[in-house]
Motif scaffolding. Structure first.
Motif, PDB file in Angstrom:
ATOM      1  N   ILE A 127       0.820  -1.225   0.000  1.00  0.00           N
ATOM      2  CA  ILE A 127       0.000   0.000   0.000  1.00  0.00           C
ATOM      3  C   ILE A 127       0.855   1.278   0.000  1.00  0.00           C
ATOM      4  CG2 ILE A 127      -2.040  -1.093   1.029  1.00  0.00           C
ATOM      5  CD1 ILE A 127      -1.244   0.091   3.726  1.00  0.00           C
ATOM      6  N   LEU A 175      -7.339  -2.395   0.891  1.00  0.00           N
ATOM      7  CA  LEU A 175      -5.916  -2.180   0.578  1.00  0.00           C
ATOM      8  C   LEU A 175      -5.773  -1.229  -0.607  1.00  0.00           C
ATOM      9  CD1 LEU A 175      -4.609  -5.843   1.093  1.00  0.00           C
ATOM     10  CD2 LEU A 175      -4.221  -3.894   2.603  1.00  0.00           C
ATOM     11  N   LYS A 176      -6.714  -1.360  -1.545  1.00  0.00           N
ATOM     12  CA  LYS A 176      -6.672  -0.464  -2.710  1.00  0.00           C
ATOM     13  C   LYS A 176      -6.912   0.993  -2.290  1.00  0.00           C
ATOM     14  CE  LYS A 176      -9.098  -0.717  -6.679  1.00  0.00           C
ATOM     15  NZ  LYS A 176     -10.208  -1.349  -7.394  1.00  0.00           N
ATOM     16  N   ALA A 187      -3.915   2.342  -0.513  1.00  0.00           N
ATOM     17  CA  ALA A 187      -2.846   2.704  -1.454  1.00  0.00           C
ATOM     18  C   ALA A 187      -3.166   4.059  -2.098  1.00  0.00           C
ATOM     19  CB  ALA A 187      -2.705   1.622  -2.519  1.00  0.00           C
TER      20      ALA A 187
END
Ligand code: DGJ
Length: 650
Positions: A307, A559-560, A563
């Motif tokens: 991330i 997690l996306k 990030a």
């Protein structure tokens, strides 16, 4: 013969603009001139019933001081030119030197005091404060200060000062869970943007006291210094004691102006590297607690790297026999079962993932169940005839002792020399009890000061030996947040409360004193059922962003998102960490709060708006940005997301 304060406030341009010199013989038979005049640095003595800065007992039993002005001169000792006013006791060879340094670029005044015993006999200091700050005569003042407790630090309190003394203090050997050595005072009408505000701090990381007095004659003064509670210092012949510095300033730009002045001063003058951007860190504490071992930490490190995290920090639980908070403190080497090949394989793995490696330590503490305590039970603060009260199953090492200092220097130096560690979180998880120092060379009550001096010595030496390490000050969250520790630590872990809405209030209080780059803030799983990940990120992005949630439980979507916010933060980071901060709407009274950051060149800004408890349908208040260049045109990005995607806790 009395050194009297003339004026503190808006800059005056000519000597004749200063208020007239005051004269008084006192008032009736009950009040001497010490009561009716604003004495600059009063010592207890004569007909004086105000709170004095100095209290001395001489060897012959006399407990009354009589300080007279001796000289005023400029000195360029102690880092730069400044004013020194020398006072002498009229009957004893006791010298008191008041130091005043102007930090002109920041409009900050620094004061500290040196007390020298020039006699052949020892004298005992029972109080030695750094400064008495006098507010303009005749005003009626409101004081703002920070109060709280563990999990609830930096709560803003505002109250009128009335005749009598308002005391804030720490008696805990550390600084700031309960009160911070900071004040801001106004005449009841200043706000964030305008109005006269006088403010100050004490740069000290141990017992301190603030005494805000409104005298019987309506004069308001704020004293700051070492706490005199259980304090005594045996000043032997020829010895000099130097107090910590108190810094203060005046602004007519309201509370916002006062905190921006402090932020700049802290970044430019106090912090060792105040303009270095802090990396985005991951900290494993909330994810793994004491269950730290190589494989699970490596797994978290992989997710953190994915991330965009830049620094991976292993918290408590990594050292010898540290399986719970009952054991291990004091034995600062890797646990043989959890890390059979030491820490290096994990560090290499973290480095291979493109991240730096950091570690948690709590050097001042010892568990009775540790090799260190079994070998040196006498190293802790204690009274021989009293129980040694444990808190979190631990006792406090007496850092006033040089053997204790040497042990810690050796152990931590070895850790840093043998490993590629670039970050240390320095924790302290209890307060003092039974404050005994059985074989003290001087008065055992010097412990309160000598302990902090020992801490500064150890930390300072390690900093010097390992200049590339970044240091974080933590004491169960924000228990040690002050300008003294910020000479050694680069940032502060401001609270163990990581619930984002609670955090908004804590962050706001913290921002009254400290700049955003010193405020480490993690995104965690606290209240994740109710608070969106976006909201949690935005709150932490207001400071030095970190992540502390259990990444192994985060979905692919989480997690996306993480990030995405981390990448954005990397772009915004210079403005947030090093820019000017404006509190547009307070989180203390509002369910819609906002904070704005603006780069020093006014080219770029960042606005965070938090809607906490306003259900639909809602009409949001207008936010007025601050500090922008009136001639300029700014391009606005990102605001559309907020308008359309607005939902509770967005
Ligand atoms: C208290 C700190 O504030 C936490 O972040 C964590 O480091 C624990 N101590 C570990 O014992």
């Amino acid at each position: 013969g009395m050194l009297v304060h003339r004026y503190w406030g808006k800059r005056l341009f000519a000597p004749e603009d200063y208020p007239p010199t005051l004269h008084s013989e006192g008032w009736a038979s009950f009040n001497g001139p010490g009561q009716t005049l604003p004495e600059e640095y009063p010592a207890y003595g004569g007909l004086k019933y105000i709170d004095p800065c100095l209290k001395v007992s001489f060897a012959d039993g006399v407990r009354d001081s009589d300080l007279a002005f001796q000289s005023a001169s400029m000195s360029d000792r102690d880092h730069g030119e400044h004013l020194v006013i020398e006072l002498h006791d009229r009957a004893y060879p006791l010298q008191v030197r008041l130091h005043y340094r102007v930090h002109a670029q920041h409009d900050i005044l620094e004061r500290w005091v040196e007390i020298a015993n020039l006699d052949d006999h020892p004298v005992t200091l029972e109080r030695a404060w750094s400064a008495q700050w006098h507010l303009p005569q005749g005003g009626s003042y409101r004081m703002e200060h920070l109060a709280g407790r563990w999990l609830d630090e930096s709560q803003v309190i505002s109250e009128m000062l009335t005749q009598g003394i308002k005391t804030l203090e720490s008696r805990r050997i550390t600084t700031s869970h309960h009160h911070n050595p900071w004040f801001a005072v106004d005449q009841g009408s200043a706000n964030e943007d305008q109005g006269d505000v006088w403010f100050g701090v004490l740069a000290w990381s141990g017992n301190w006291k603030l005494s805000a007095e409104v005298t019987d004659f309506g004069s308001t003064r704020i004293n700051l210094g070492l706490n005199d509670w259980d304090f005594a210092w045996r000043l032997v012949p020829g010895e000099t004691v130097i107090t910590p510095s108190s810094f203060a300033g005046y602004t007519n730009a309201g509370y916002g102006g006062a905190s921006r002045t402090l932020h700049d001063f802290i970044r430019d003058r106090v912090l060792p590297h105040g303009h270095k951007l802090h990396p985005i860190l991951y900290n494993s504490w909330e994810a793994t607690q004491f269950d730290v071992e190589e494989t699970s930490q490596a797994r978290l490190a992989e997710l953190a790297a994915r991330i965009g995290v830049e620094l991976f920090v292993v918290d408590d639980g990594w050292f010898h026999r540290r399986n719970s908070d009952h054991t291990g403190l004091g034995d600062w080497w890797p646990d043989e079962d959890k890390f059979p090949h030491g820490l290096s394989p994990l560090i290499e793995r973290v480095n291979a993932l493109g991240m730096d490696f950091g570690l948690w330590i709590e050097p001042e503490m010892v568990n009775p169940d540790s090799d260190l305590y079994r070998t040196h039970p006498d190293w802790v603060i204690h009274f021989p005839t009293r129980p040694r009260s444990e808190a979190r199953n631990q006792l406090i090492l007496n850092l006033a002792r040089t053997d204790v200092q040497e042990y810690l220097l050796e152990k931590i130096d070895a850790l840093l020399s043998q490993h590629n560690i670039t970050f240390i979180k320095w924790d302290m998880n209890r307060n003092v009890s039974e404050p005994g120092w059985p074989d003290a060379p001087g008065d055992p009550r010097e412990l309160w000061v000598r302990y902090v001096q020992g801490l500064y010595r150890v930390w300072g030496f390690l900093r010097q030996r390992h200049p590339d390490v970044t240091w974080q000050s933590c004491s169960g969250g924000g228990g040690r947040a002050d300008l003294g520790i910020l000479c050694l630590a680069d940032q502060i872990w401001e609270s163990d409360n990581t619930e984002a809405t609670a955090r908004l209030r804590i962050q706001e209080g913290f921002s009254l004193v400290f700049p955003a780059n010193t405020m480490e803030a993690w995104v965690t799983d606290a209240n994740r059922e109710k608070i969106s990940l976006d909201f949690r990120f935005h709150v932490s992005m207001c400071g030095s962003l970190g992540v502390g949630g259990d990444l192994s439980r985060w979905s692919g979507e989480d997690l996306k998102k993480a990030a995405h916010w981390i990448a954005l933060y990397k772009e915004l980071r210079p403005v947030i960490q090093l820019g000017d901060q404006f509190r547009l709407r307070s989180a203390l009274e509002n369910r819609f709060s906002a904070v704005q950051y603006l780069s020093k060149d006014r080219q770029e800004g960042v606005l965070f708006a938090f809607r906490t408890h306003l259900p639909e349908p809602v009409q949001l208040p207008t936010l007025t940005l601050r500090g922008l260049e009136p001639q300029a045109r700014y391009e606005v990005e990102g605001i559309a997301d907020v308008r359309s995607g607005l939902s509770w806790m967005e």
